[in-house]
Design an enzyme around this catalytic site. Structure first.
Site, mmCIF file in Angstrom:
data_model
loop_
_atom_site.group_PDB
_atom_site.id
_atom_site.type_symbol
_atom_site.label_atom_id
_atom_site.label_comp_id
_atom_site.label_asym_id
_atom_site.label_seq_id
_atom_site.Cartn_x
_atom_site.Cartn_y
_atom_site.Cartn_z
ATOM 1 N N GLU A 53 0.830 -1.213 0.000
ATOM 2 C CA GLU A 53 0.000 0.000 0.000
ATOM 3 C C GLU A 53 0.861 1.258 0.000
ATOM 4 O O GLU A 53 0.549 2.236 -0.695
ATOM 5 C CB GLU A 53 -0.916 0.026 1.234
ATOM 6 C CG GLU A 53 -1.802 -1.191 1.374
ATOM 7 C CD GLU A 53 -1.205 -2.258 2.268
ATOM 8 O OE1 GLU A 53 -1.920 -2.713 3.184
ATOM 9 O OE2 GLU A 53 -0.031 -2.637 2.052
ATOM 10 N N CYS A 76 -2.501 -3.327 7.350
ATOM 11 C CA CYS A 76 -2.189 -3.584 8.751
ATOM 12 C C CYS A 76 -2.434 -2.336 9.595
ATOM 13 O O CYS A 76 -2.436 -1.207 9.096
ATOM 14 C CB CYS A 76 -0.741 -4.053 8.907
ATOM 15 S SG CYS A 76 0.486 -2.831 8.403
ATOM 16 N N CYS A 85 -0.077 0.483 7.976
ATOM 17 C CA CYS A 85 -0.512 1.005 6.682
ATOM 18 C C CYS A 85 -1.847 1.736 6.736
ATOM 19 O O CYS A 85 -2.069 2.686 5.973
ATOM 20 C CB CYS A 85 -0.615 -0.138 5.668
ATOM 21 S SG CYS A 85 0.983 -0.881 5.269
ATOM 22 N N TRP A 171 15.259 -39.360 -16.809
ATOM 23 C CA TRP A 171 14.246 -38.562 -16.120
ATOM 24 C C TRP A 171 12.900 -39.229 -16.299
ATOM 25 O O TRP A 171 12.597 -39.691 -17.400
ATOM 26 C CB TRP A 171 14.205 -37.141 -16.671
ATOM 27 C CG TRP A 171 15.477 -36.394 -16.445
ATOM 28 C CD1 TRP A 171 16.437 -36.110 -17.344
ATOM 29 C CD2 TRP A 171 15.900 -35.793 -15.207
ATOM 30 N NE1 TRP A 171 17.454 -35.389 -16.779
ATOM 31 C CE2 TRP A 171 17.133 -35.172 -15.448
ATOM 32 C CE3 TRP A 171 15.369 -35.725 -13.926
ATOM 33 C CZ2 TRP A 171 17.843 -34.497 -14.448
ATOM 34 C CZ3 TRP A 171 16.072 -35.045 -12.943
ATOM 35 C CH2 TRP A 171 17.284 -34.449 -13.212
ATOM 36 N N LEU A 205 19.449 -29.168 -5.766
ATOM 37 C CA LEU A 205 18.288 -28.573 -5.092
ATOM 38 C C LEU A 205 18.259 -27.057 -5.223
ATOM 39 O O LEU A 205 17.910 -26.336 -4.282
ATOM 40 C CB LEU A 205 18.243 -28.985 -3.614
ATOM 41 C CG LEU A 205 18.152 -30.498 -3.343
ATOM 42 C CD1 LEU A 205 18.107 -30.757 -1.843
ATOM 43 C CD2 LEU A 205 16.944 -31.114 -4.028
ATOM 44 N N ARG A 208 17.038 -23.366 -10.951
ATOM 45 C CA ARG A 208 17.877 -22.978 -12.089
ATOM 46 C C ARG A 208 17.057 -22.250 -13.140
ATOM 47 O O ARG A 208 16.870 -22.722 -14.263
ATOM 48 C CB ARG A 208 18.580 -24.214 -12.635
ATOM 49 C CG ARG A 208 19.546 -24.803 -11.619
ATOM 50 C CD ARG A 208 20.343 -25.967 -12.143
ATOM 51 N NE ARG A 208 19.588 -27.191 -12.266
ATOM 52 C CZ ARG A 208 19.314 -28.001 -11.255
ATOM 53 N NH1 ARG A 208 19.686 -27.685 -10.019
ATOM 54 N NH2 ARG A 208 18.650 -29.119 -11.443
ATOM 55 N N GLU A 293 10.617 -33.120 -1.604
ATOM 56 C CA GLU A 293 10.886 -33.749 -2.896
ATOM 57 C C GLU A 293 11.315 -35.212 -2.795
ATOM 58 O O GLU A 293 11.747 -35.788 -3.790
ATOM 59 C CB GLU A 293 11.938 -32.942 -3.659
ATOM 60 C CG GLU A 293 11.430 -31.588 -4.129
ATOM 61 C CD GLU A 293 12.263 -31.027 -5.270
ATOM 62 O OE1 GLU A 293 12.861 -31.810 -6.036
ATOM 63 O OE2 GLU A 293 12.329 -29.794 -5.388
#
Length: 365
Positions: A53, A76, A85, A171, A205, A208, A293
């Site tokens: 805001e 807030c 805010c 894969w 991990l 990319r 994962e």
């Protein structure tokens, strides 16, 4: 789509620019509209920085007086790292405020809206509400429970295999599916795998993608059974190794020299890391969202403990016929004992199918 929804969706698009960069704060977007034209836009960019805001009001300048403000999350009304805010919105002379969703933070929840209304500013709540709530879903859980939102990502064949009988797994899914996973890593605070995955696949991990942010890496290694040469230690950023009490201190020192931060958790009944304790510790570090994962033992442990919030299942149109399944516990003796999920969406990703599901515990029938 009416005019108010259109402008709120512009605020949502702005908020998404901050995904993965605002933790432990939520992503928020705001636009200032005058005479049907956007004259100011802003999104929360980082914790401790100006809120959406404030940035939108600064961009609008004097044009904010008498204009409308669209904001994805309730302004807030409490002092945190930055000033509240709601008083700034009042001081700017905003005529009307449209809010996507009420703030679930107990420190705010409704108070910002009450402050605006007390100042004579009409406030409409719930514009594009479902989308605004979905945007902050991980943070909403975190702010209520102080533990991260947990999403498990599984890449499997049609028969549920995550590797062949010889252990080959690269894969299973397509390049398009893998690109989505890198996007997920970029917006989730942390990514978790087990020590078996580190030993077998030696993953980096990282996210990319251009401009992507790498998550904190978390490895479950109850007895610190991972090599110090693993690539998770050579990518910069933070790598946490979660172990159970009673670990080998010499081994811990060796991993620390490779860049690991050792997180000591209480052991569960099986002597392994107690996952609930780990989530509490991650929450204390300000980790709002956790992407799990694998591998199979890790998925099964989270399922058995009832700690998954959501499951993202990428299914490749392949059948291995043998090899490890993505989940092997808890075993159900009857149909009624099966773990149940609610399907959120089904879509195609390249040649694969992605099924998004909410975890909802054991079925009632």
């Amino acid at each position: 789509m009416n005019e108010h929804e259109r402008f709120m969706r512009l605020a949502l698009a702005s908020a998404r620019k901050g995904l993965g960069r605002t933790s432990p704060n939520p992503p928020v977007g705001a636009v200032v509209v005058r005479d049907g034209r956007v004259v100011g836009e802003g999104h929360h960019q980082r914790a401790g920085g100006p809120h959406a805001e404030i940035l939108a009001l600064r961009a609008a300048g004097e044009l904010a007086r008498g204009a409308d403000l669209y904001v994805t999350l309730e302004p807030c009304d409490h002092q945190g790292k930055t000033p509240p805010c709601a008083p700034a919105v009042i001081a700017a002379g905003i005529a009307r405020v449209f809010v996507g969703t009420i703030d679930p933070n107990p420190k705010v929840s409704g108070r910002g809206i009450a402050r605006l209304r007390a100042a004579g500013i009409p406030v409409e709540v719930g514009v594009a509400g479902a989308e605004c709530r979905a945007l902050i879903e991980p943070w909403a859980k975190y702010i209520r429970t102080k533990v991260p939102f947990v999403l498990a990502k599984v890449a499997a064949t049609l028969d549920g295999r995550i590797a062949t009988r010889t252990g080959a797994s690269r894969w299973i899914t397509s390049e398009e599916a893998r690109a989505e996973v890198h996007e997920l890593r970029s917006v989730y605070d942390a990514v978790l795998v087990g020590s078996g995955t580190v030993r077998a696949d030696d993953p980096r991990l990282t996210a990319r993608i251009p401009g992507g942010r790498d998550p904190v890496r978390v490895v479950l290694a109850s007895r610190l059974e991972i090599p110090p040469s693993a690539r998770v230690f050579g990518e910069g950023g933070r790598t946490l190794v979660a172990c159970a009490q009673g670990f080998d201190s010499a081994r811990a020192d060796e991993l620390r020299r490779s860049g690991a931060e050792i997180v000591v958790c209480r052991p569960g009944r099986d002597g392994r890391v107690d996952l609930e304790d780990l989530l509490v510790r991650l929450g204390e570090m300000g980790i709002v969202s956790l992407l799990v994962e694998g591998g199979a033992q890790v998925f099964s442990a989270f399922l058995a403990a009832g700690l998954l919030d959501r499951l993202l299942l990428y299914l490749a149109p392949k059948v291995f016929g043998d090899g490890p399944a993505w989940a092997c516990a808890p075993a159900a003796a009857t149909v009624e004992e099966a773990l149940g999920f609610s399907v959120r969406s089904v879509r195609r990703v390249g040649p694969d199918v992605c099924i998004e599901l909410d975890a909802r515990g054991r079925q009632s029938g």
